[in-house]
Scaffold this motif. Structure first.
Motif, PDB file in Angstrom:
ATOM      1  N   ASP A  27       5.493  -0.623   3.810  1.00 34.36           N
ATOM      2  CA  ASP A  27       5.049  -1.293   5.036  1.00 34.36           C
ATOM      3  C   ASP A  27       4.189  -0.433   5.948  1.00 34.36           C
ATOM      4  O   ASP A  27       3.515  -0.953   6.822  1.00 34.36           O
ATOM      5  CB  ASP A  27       6.257  -1.785   5.843  1.00 34.36           C
ATOM      6  CG  ASP A  27       6.909  -3.014   5.237  1.00 34.36           C
ATOM      7  OD1 ASP A  27       6.224  -3.737   4.490  1.00 34.36           O
ATOM      8  OD2 ASP A  27       8.102  -3.248   5.514  1.00 34.36           O
ATOM      9  N   GLU A  28       4.218   0.875   5.787  1.00 32.73           N
ATOM     10  CA  GLU A  28       3.515   1.754   6.717  1.00 32.73           C
ATOM     11  C   GLU A  28       2.446   2.584   6.029  1.00 32.73           C
ATOM     12  O   GLU A  28       2.164   3.707   6.426  1.00 32.73           O
ATOM     13  CB  GLU A  28       4.526   2.671   7.414  1.00 32.73           C
ATOM     14  CG  GLU A  28       5.524   1.913   8.246  1.00 32.73           C
ATOM     15  CD  GLU A  28       6.597   2.790   8.863  1.00 32.73           C
ATOM     16  OE1 GLU A  28       6.582   4.025   8.654  1.00 32.73           O
ATOM     17  OE2 GLU A  28       7.462   2.232   9.550  1.00 32.73           O
ATOM     18  N   GLY A  29       1.869   2.035   5.027  1.00 33.05           N
ATOM     19  CA  GLY A  29       0.844   2.787   4.308  1.00 33.05           C
ATOM     20  C   GLY A  29      -0.249   1.874   3.823  1.00 33.05           C
ATOM     21  O   GLY A  29      -0.325   0.701   4.196  1.00 33.05           O
ATOM     22  N   PRO A  30      -1.078   2.377   2.946  1.00 32.17           N
ATOM     23  CA  PRO A  30      -2.233   1.613   2.474  1.00 32.17           C
ATOM     24  C   PRO A  30      -1.866   0.395   1.633  1.00 32.17           C
ATOM     25  O   PRO A  30      -2.718  -0.462   1.406  1.00 32.17           O
ATOM     26  CB  PRO A  30      -3.016   2.628   1.645  1.00 32.17           C
ATOM     27  CG  PRO A  30      -2.019   3.671   1.253  1.00 32.17           C
ATOM     28  CD  PRO A  30      -1.020   3.722   2.366  1.00 32.17           C
ATOM     29  N   GLY A  31      -0.620   0.268   1.209  1.00 34.51           N
ATOM     30  CA  GLY A  31      -0.222  -0.873   0.390  1.00 34.51           C
ATOM     31  C   GLY A  31       0.562  -1.933   1.142  1.00 34.51           C
ATOM     32  O   GLY A  31       1.235  -2.766   0.532  1.00 34.51           O
ATOM     33  N   ALA A  32       0.475  -1.943   2.456  1.00 35.78           N
ATOM     34  CA  ALA A  32       1.294  -2.850   3.258  1.00 35.78           C
ATOM     35  C   ALA A  32       1.078  -4.327   2.924  1.00 35.78           C
ATOM     36  O   ALA A  32       1.987  -5.132   3.093  1.00 35.78           O
ATOM     37  CB  ALA A  32       1.044  -2.611   4.748  1.00 35.78           C
ATOM     38  N   ASP A  33      -0.087  -4.687   2.439  1.00 37.25           N
ATOM     39  CA  ASP A  33      -0.360  -6.093   2.113  1.00 37.25           C
ATOM     40  C   ASP A  33      -0.283  -6.388   0.624  1.00 37.25           C
ATOM     41  O   ASP A  33      -0.554  -7.499   0.195  1.00 37.25           O
ATOM     42  CB  ASP A  33      -1.747  -6.490   2.644  1.00 37.25           C
ATOM     43  CG  ASP A  33      -1.805  -6.451   4.153  1.00 37.25           C
ATOM     44  OD1 ASP A  33      -0.782  -6.770   4.804  1.00 37.25           O
ATOM     45  OD2 ASP A  33      -2.864  -6.084   4.705  1.00 37.25           O
TER      46      ASP A  33
END
Length: 145
Positions: free
Chosen positions: A98-104
């Motif tokens: 949730d808090e990085g480049p993969g959040a979506d």
């Protein structure tokens, strides 16, 4: 949790500490050789470590593989028994997904016994669209539930 830091700097990972846990403790990781685990960490899309603030000792870890665009797979999440009870497992997962480049991204993982950790982050049993071919590597399968 104030006595711990989370960091996604792969250069900070204490490989010996990660190996010491993953090669002996979890049902999902003991089949790998040291060289195989080193290759997995080296090629990981992202890693997150949990470290004791005063000593710098690594007390937790999470690894992800990804296409870097839309899909990621979460793996090797652990917290040492001595550091459990401080919310580090949740913090590792939150930081990774949730808090990085993969959040979506669409995230996948395998677990036999930690559904309660992952459900609050939106993980659920697969639906009719998901197919999976099990690994043929001896020892790499989850034990029967």
């Amino acid at each position: 949790m104030s006595e711990y830091d989370l960091d996604d700097d792969s250069g900070r990972v204490d490989f010996d500490a990660v190996w010491a846990f993953l090669s002996t403790e979890p049902y999902w990781g003991t089949w790998r050789t040291r060289e195989q685990l080193a290759a997995q960490i080296a090629s990981a899309w992202r890693v997150v470590g949990a470290y004791h603030r005063e000593t710098g000792a690594q007390v937790g870890f999470a690894r992800a593989i990804s296409d870097g665009v839309a899909f990621a797979y979460l793996s090797d999440v652990y917290v040492l028994p001595s550091a459990r009870g401080h919310g580090l497992g949740k913090a590792l997962v939150r930081t990774m997904i949730d808090e990085g480049p993969g959040a979506d991204f669409r995230w996948n993982l395998h677990t036999l016994d930690a559904h309660g950790l992952y459900r609050p982050f939106g993980f659920a049993e697969p639906d009719a669209k998901l197919l999976e071919r099990p690994s043929r590597i001896p020892g790499s399968q989850l034990p029967p539930s």
